[in-house]
Write a protein that holds these residues in place. Structure first.
Motif, short mmCIF file in Angstrom:
data_model
loop_
_atom_site.label_atom_id
_atom_site.label_comp_id
_atom_site.label_asym_id
_atom_site.label_seq_id
_atom_site.Cartn_x
_atom_site.Cartn_y
_atom_site.Cartn_z
N PHE A 162 0.90 -1.25 0.03
CA PHE A 162 0.12 0.02 0.11
C PHE A 162 0.78 1.38 -0.18
O PHE A 162 0.65 2.25 -0.79
CB PHE A 162 -1.03 -0.23 1.18
N ARG A 163 1.82 1.23 0.68
CA ARG A 163 2.89 2.27 0.87
C ARG A 163 3.56 2.54 -0.62
O ARG A 163 3.64 3.67 -0.92
CB ARG A 163 3.91 2.35 1.89
N ALA A 164 4.09 1.59 -1.01
CA ALA A 164 4.93 1.56 -2.33
C ALA A 164 3.68 2.05 -3.44
O ALA A 164 4.46 2.73 -4.22
CB ALA A 164 5.25 0.25 -2.81
N ARG A 165 2.71 1.75 -3.35
CA ARG A 165 1.72 2.08 -4.42
C ARG A 165 1.71 3.71 -4.41
O ARG A 165 1.53 4.37 -5.49
CB ARG A 165 0.30 1.56 -4.24
N ASN A 166 1.62 4.30 -3.09
CA ASN A 166 1.33 5.64 -3.02
C ASN A 166 2.84 6.45 -3.43
O ASN A 166 2.75 7.49 -4.01
CB ASN A 166 0.94 6.23 -1.83
N ASP A 167 3.89 5.90 -2.74
CA ASP A 167 5.29 6.55 -2.94
C ASP A 167 5.83 6.40 -4.39
O ASP A 167 6.46 7.33 -4.71
CB ASP A 167 6.25 5.74 -1.99
N LEU A 168 5.73 5.35 -4.82
CA LEU A 168 6.49 4.96 -6.27
C LEU A 168 5.51 5.33 -7.46
O LEU A 168 5.21 4.23 -8.04
CB LEU A 168 7.03 3.61 -6.25
N LEU A 169 5.37 6.35 -7.64
CA LEU A 169 4.63 6.99 -8.72
C LEU A 169 5.84 7.08 -10.04
O LEU A 169 6.95 7.40 -9.98
CB LEU A 169 4.07 8.56 -8.56
N PRO A 170 5.08 6.96 -11.30
CA PRO A 170 6.01 7.07 -12.41
C PRO A 170 6.80 8.46 -12.71
O PRO A 170 6.06 9.51 -12.14
CB PRO A 170 5.01 6.94 -13.76
N GLY A 171 8.11 8.49 -12.83
CA GLY A 171 8.78 9.56 -12.64
C GLY A 171 9.80 9.65 -11.54
O GLY A 171 10.66 10.50 -11.54
N ARG A 172 9.42 9.25 -10.32
CA ARG A 172 9.72 9.41 -9.07
C ARG A 172 11.14 8.68 -9.24
O ARG A 172 11.25 7.49 -9.59
CB ARG A 172 8.96 8.86 -7.92
N ARG A 173 12.07 8.96 -8.39
CA ARG A 173 13.70 8.37 -8.61
C ARG A 173 13.72 7.96 -6.89
O ARG A 173 13.21 8.63 -6.07
CB ARG A 173 14.66 9.54 -8.39
N ALA A 174 14.24 6.80 -7.00
CA ALA A 174 14.24 6.15 -5.64
C ALA A 174 15.64 5.18 -5.72
O ALA A 174 16.09 4.75 -6.50
CB ALA A 174 12.95 5.19 -5.26
N LEU A 175 15.88 4.94 -4.37
CA LEU A 175 17.05 4.03 -3.82
C LEU A 175 16.15 2.61 -3.26
O LEU A 175 15.42 2.77 -2.61
CB LEU A 175 17.71 4.80 -2.83
#
Length: 766
Positions: free
Chosen positions: A118-131
């Motif tokens: 659920f958290r990943a669905r909200n956090d990892l939106l297209p275009g975002r950069r993550a480690l």
């Protein structure tokens, strides 16, 4: 400064931040946030380009989200969020590993899957950069990450200020257990604000100075600083070692102090009586006790004869003869004028114990007064369950209250407020993982003085393993099977790779029946109307144990939805199965009327029923010597402990037993690890270790039995046994000299803060 840890968090980081922390993490004090440690750390040295990711290794990569898709799982409740990422600098291509051709994959991309993300669905939106950081797995021919740790770099204040990922990753980055509305970097900022306002060096240290010097530990204040804000990997590793030992010593001191308090309690000594029930029982036994049974019996006899309560765990393999050893202990208490209560988890098991104990006692089982008070040695055994007719239940309660019943066997009905005992001297809890500590405590409260306590388990479940490693209970082990017990062969029947085996299961069953034997068929649910797709932590309908998934064990099966086997559907199918034509069969499950259940078990025991189709109500205690084959359908829906318990129902009468673990999952599916582990060994203690690896310790000091959030913050039972052993030695030394910890006020205060009265009470009850 001890009051500092109890201070409201808003006094140090402000109302707004404190309110968010409390709402999202349930933390409201300074000490709560100070001990909310990072789950792990990410560093520059770990970064891996996508085109260089290795199989089955831990990797960390910086990537940009290309797409995100959430779908429902087909095998159980819940969802999977699939996130496709690409190297942020556009590096090309996945490297070919082991000759595998990743055709169909976009070069430079990787799929990352989150189980109920659920958290990943909200956090990892297209275009975002993550480690991202996690272990690379392979499923259906493709490399990927499942449930990795991640940090959204676009949201980090450093990145917003124009910093780049290379510089950000040059230092260890703490990653905190986060929520959908409270990402790790926000927790990190709150902790930094807390550290800036606290005088950490003034905090009292629970560790004695000689222990700190011996171990070479850094000061406590430095440990708190460096675990949250390390400058190097060495910083957080050394601080973790220090705080892990801190935690171990506090817990071990609580256990040692509780143990000393129990030893100081006054119980009624139940000394052995010459020529009493125990002697008569031993003389009438048709077999010789194993060396292990005799040794454990001597230990129990000695401890029951003392005026301090026995508090012991009896671990034994399925079929190792725990019940006989427990019965001898019960008879010793009855010989001494007391009563024994045996608490069983199900009515089927309680009835089985009742019949088995009366049968084993033979002429020693009879009506009348407590053993030793009548004309000859005899003991009345009474059954008390919730479904008994009113008149029978009232009579059983009267027998328990008056002392007429020497041994009372029952289910949760024994815990009722209107059930009392004349002189309860021993409580025996069978399959203790099926009971909460509150229930055992309710039974203990029915004794005049603290009763002796014996809990038994065949396969130690994770919480039991953890408790015994920590040394809260004295432990006895039966690892030798009595003469006449045959071996059990276990096979995984994979229908995905061998669909033709579905029919062979029933022809194999017919072979056993034609040889004069009987068959168990176990299903994970009762009826076709049950919701068989249950998620971790939920009780499966039909009495199946919830399966706690191990790390990375998301259900990635994208095959067609399948209906789990149910008792009603399987009975209907087998009635039409050509291989079983004319074979008498019957269902058994917890929703049946007690009379129907009793009749089914009686018919199966008498060999009038050849195939018993059941839920897990036959998991423990059921003893039908003629049953030689067990078929467990959808075996992947059960835990390791439960599978081991179930298969222990066959091979009990000198005839070899066979257990078939039937699954429709593909060979590479993570959930099949449990089945392979069970098939590989019949050593229950080895399986308990594997179970612990998959399910974690659970809440060691709470009601939770396994999985979920643990009270332990930095300690892990399998990983840190050496730390626990050293801390246990230190704790016993400290408590032996100073039982009330008068000379160690900081340690006593730490115990109170770490455990709190409710959790410490669990030590007494458990």
């Amino acid at each position: 400064m001890t009051a500092e840890l109890d201070l409201a968090l808003e006094r140090r980081i402000g109302n707004r931040s404190a309110a968010v922390i409390e709402k999202q993490l349930g933390i409201s004090t300074v000490g709560g946030l100070l001990t909310y440690f990072p789950r792990r750390y990410l560093t520059r040295g770990e970064l891996t380009p996508i085109n260089e990711i290795p199989r089955d290794e831990e990797v960390t990569l910086i990537a940009r989200v290309l797409s995100s898709n959430t779908r429902k799982m087909v095998q159980r409740k819940g969802s999977i969020t699939d996130v496709v990422v690409s190297d942020d600098d556009g590096q090309a291509g996945l490297r070919l590993v082991g000759g595998t051709d990743y055709r169909g994959k976009v070069p430079g991309t990787l799929k990352i899957s989150f189980f109920n993300g659920f958290r990943a669905r909200n956090d990892l939106l297209p275009g975002r950069r993550a480690l991202f950081s996690g272990k690379v797995t392979s499923f259906k021919g493709a490399l990927g990450l499942t449930n990795p740790d991640y940090l959204v770099l676009d949201e980090d204040p450093f990145m917003a200020g124009g910093g780049d990922a290379e510089k950000l990753a040059a230092m260890p980055i703490p990653v905190y257990p986060a929520t959908a509305k409270l990402p790790s970097w926000k927790i990190q900022k709150a902790v930094e604000a807390l550290l800036d306002t606290m005088d950490l060096d003034a905090l009292p240290d629970p560790l004695p100075a000689d222990v700190t010097a011996r171990e070479g530990f850094m000061p406590l204040g430095d440990a708190y600083r460096l675990i949250h804000a390390p400058k190097s990997a060495d910083d957080w590793k050394r601080s973790r070692q220090r705080l892990r030992y801190h935690e171990a010593l506090v817990l071990q001191s609580a256990l040692a102090r509780r143990r000393a308090q129990i030893a100081a309690e006054e119980a009624t000594a139940r000394k052995p009586v010459p020529d009493g029930l125990v002697a008569a029982f031993d003389a009438n036994l048709p077999f010789t006790l194993t060396a292990g049974q005799a040794a454990v019996g001597e230990t129990f006899a000695a401890e029951l004869g003392r005026d301090s309560p026995m508090n012991r765990l009896l671990q034994g393999e399925v079929g190792s003869g725990k019940t006989v050893v427990a019965l001898r202990a019960m008879l010793q208490v009855v010989d001494a004028g007391g009563q024994a209560a045996l608490l069983a988890p199900t009515e089927v098991l309680a009835a089985q114990h009742y019949e088995s104990i009366r049968r084993t006692l033979g002429p020693l089982s009879g009506d009348g007064l407590l053993g030793g008070l009548g004309s000859g040695p005899a003991v009345q055994v009474t059954l008390l369950t919730g479904s008994m007719p009113t008149a029978a239940r009232k009579q059983a309660m009267l027998d328990a209250a008056s002392g007429t019943a020497g041994i009372v066997i029952g289910t949760h009905a024994l815990l009722s407020d209107n059930v009392s005992f004349y002189d309860l001297g021993l409580i025996v809890v069978d399959e203790q993982h099926r009971f909460g500590v509150e229930q055992r405590d309710a039974l203990r409260a029915k004794a005049r003085k603290p009763p002796h306590l014996l809990v038994m388990t065949a396969t130690p479940i994770p919480r039991t393993v953890a408790m015994t490693v920590f040394g809260d209970l004295e432990t006895s082990v039966l690892d030798e099977l009595p003469a006449g017990r045959a071996g059990i062969t276990t096979h995984v029947v994979g229908l995905a790779e061998n669909p033709g085996w579905a029919g062979r299961i029933w022809s194999r069953s017919r072979e056993e029946i034609d040889a004069g034997h009987q068959v168990y068929v176990v299903c994970p649910k009762i009826g076709t109307d049950d919701d068989g797709d249950f998620s971790p932590g939920e009780a499966a309908p039909g009495e199946a144990e919830p399966v706690n998934l191990g790390p990375g064990e998301a259900d990635l099966d994208t095959g067609p939805v399948r209906e789990l086997a149910s008792v009603t559907a399987v009975v209907e199918h087998l009635a039409q199965e050509p291989a079983l034509k004319g074979v008498p069969l019957a269902p058994l499950h917890g929703r049946q009327d007690p009379a129907v259940k009793s009749a089914a078990m009686a018919d199966f025991t008498a060999n009038r029923i050849k195939v018993l189709v059941s839920t897990t109500v036959i998991e423990v205690g059921v003893d039908v010597h003629n049953a030689t084959l067990m078929v467990i359908l959808d075996a992947d829906r059960f835990g390791i402990s439960q599978l081991h318990q179930l298969r222990g129902r066959v091979g009990r009468g000198g005839l070899p037993g066979t257990c078939l673990l039937v699954t429709a999952l593909e060979p590479g599916h993570p959930s099949r690890r449990r089945l392979d582990a069970v098939a590989a060994t019949t050593d229950g203690f080895e399986l308990s270790q594997e179970d612990l690896k998959l399910r974690r310790e659970g809440d060691i000091l709470g009601a939770s039995q396994s999985g979920g959030r643990s009270t332990l913050k930095l300690l892990r039972v399998l990983e840190h046994e050496d730390v626990i052993a050293r801390a246990r030695d230190d704790a016993h030394r400290i408590v032996a000299i100073d039982p009330d910890l008068t000379a160690h006020p900081a340690l006593a205060d730490a115990i109170d803060k770490y455990l709190n009265p409710e959790k410490e009470a669990f030590l007494e009850r458990g």
